[in-house]
Design an enzyme around this catalytic site. Structure first.
Site, mmCIF file in Angstrom:
data_model
loop_
_atom_site.group_PDB
_atom_site.id
_atom_site.type_symbol
_atom_site.label_atom_id
_atom_site.label_comp_id
_atom_site.label_asym_id
_atom_site.label_seq_id
_atom_site.Cartn_x
_atom_site.Cartn_y
_atom_site.Cartn_z
ATOM 1 N N GLU A 43 -3.468 1.942 -19.454
ATOM 2 C CA GLU A 43 -2.798 3.097 -18.878
ATOM 3 C C GLU A 43 -1.839 2.628 -17.789
ATOM 4 O O GLU A 43 -2.163 1.750 -16.994
ATOM 5 C CB GLU A 43 -3.834 4.062 -18.284
ATOM 6 N N LYS A 113 -1.291 12.799 -21.834
ATOM 7 C CA LYS A 113 -2.603 13.032 -21.232
ATOM 8 C C LYS A 113 -2.859 14.526 -21.075
ATOM 9 O O LYS A 113 -2.096 15.244 -20.430
ATOM 10 C CB LYS A 113 -2.667 12.324 -19.871
ATOM 11 N N CYS A 154 -7.589 7.945 -20.487
ATOM 12 C CA CYS A 154 -8.436 7.894 -19.294
ATOM 13 C C CYS A 154 -9.319 9.137 -19.124
ATOM 14 O O CYS A 154 -10.327 9.282 -19.797
ATOM 15 C CB CYS A 154 -7.565 7.658 -18.064
#
Length: 275
Positions: A43, A113, A154
């Site tokens: 990331e 995300k 994440c």
């Protein structure tokens, strides 16, 4: 037997985009020498993990020097590359976006995300991505020569519904480029990857930046591969390294036959409970 030789590039990300791209290129080259099929970057691999740097390092997809570099490397080396994530600008919005390149260097999937990292662990860590980032809305399941894969980023791994939806759409492996910190990492990183792999009987892979103690945000590292039985196949430490590991996707069918969790779900009851 359907196998993928993975390369997890746990790189040290610094406050210099060109140096980060050089490091990513070097680690990709090392992975190619190890005959990796599928190379994964962390990331925000081109950018320090902080809101002000997301703004400073932002790139638009159509003329992104970062994406152009990764595309060229995928094509030149005939490999898949999951470009962890970068700060992607579109119009007035800024996204935390992951790109998957095929062997021809073409973008075959992108994931923005979905769940922004807005936390406040008292006296330990506070971070609010939503101050500068916009959340993505799309589920990302990509077709590859190995089968379908799912992509999250994440904080997305903390939401089991996302993983289940990707698996219900036939994803055999879930990839989460991430950057847990020194508070949440020791507590939850391995646990979450093992849980998502076990619940969904798939491979689950996380790739993080190495710990940079000079940075404002301290990544926990510990890039990881977990299998459909919930076991850790490989895991890095805190420092920069490359994990080379082969996974056998045929294990999924075997484990699902032995322990038919997905088949035994009581969807009839779940649907009633939702009403």
């Amino acid at each position: 037997m359907t196998t993928i030789k993975l390369a997890l590039c746990q790189m040290d990300v610094i406050d210099n985009k060109e140096e980060n791209l050089k490091k990513a290129s070097s680690m990709i080259a090392q992975s190619v020498e190890e005959n990796a099929d599928f190379i994964i970057l962390p990331e925000m691999f081109n950018c320090p993990y902080s809101n002000d740097k997301f703004i400073e390092y932002q790139e638009e997809e159509k003329d992104s020097p970062t994406l152009n570099r990764i595309s060229s490397l995928a094509r030149k080396n005939n490999v898949y590359i999951l470009a962890g994530s970068i700060p992607e600008k579109e119009n007035d919005n800024l996204f935390n976006t992951s790109y998957l390149f095929d062997r021809k260097g073409e973008i075959i999937a992108k994931h923005r995300k979905m769940h922004l990292f807005d936390i406040d662990v008292k006296d330990r860590i506070t971070f609010k991505e939503s101050d500068v980032l916009t959340a993505g809305d799309d589920f990302t399941i990509a077709d590859t020569e190995f089968g379908k894969i799912g992509i999250g980023i994440c904080y997305d791994i903390r939401f089991p519904e996302l993983a289940r939806i990707m698996v219900e759409n036939n994803a055999l492996a879930l990839f989460y480029p991430g950057a847990f910190n020194m508070t949440t990492g020791p507590a939850h990183w391995e646990l979450l990857f093992r849980a998502r792999a076990l619940d969904n009987q798939v491979f689950c892979i996380g790739v993080a930046p190495a710990l940079n103690e000079d940075a404002s945000y301290h990544s926990y590292g510990h890039s990881i591969i977990t299998n459909p039985w919930g076991e850790v196949l490989a895991q890095a430490g805190l420092k920069e390294e490359i994990i080379i590991s082969e996974i056998d996707l045929d294990e999924i069918k075997k484990i699902r036959e032995e322990l038919p969790l997905l088949k035994n779900k009581r969807e009839d009851l779940y649907e009633v409970a939702k009403k």
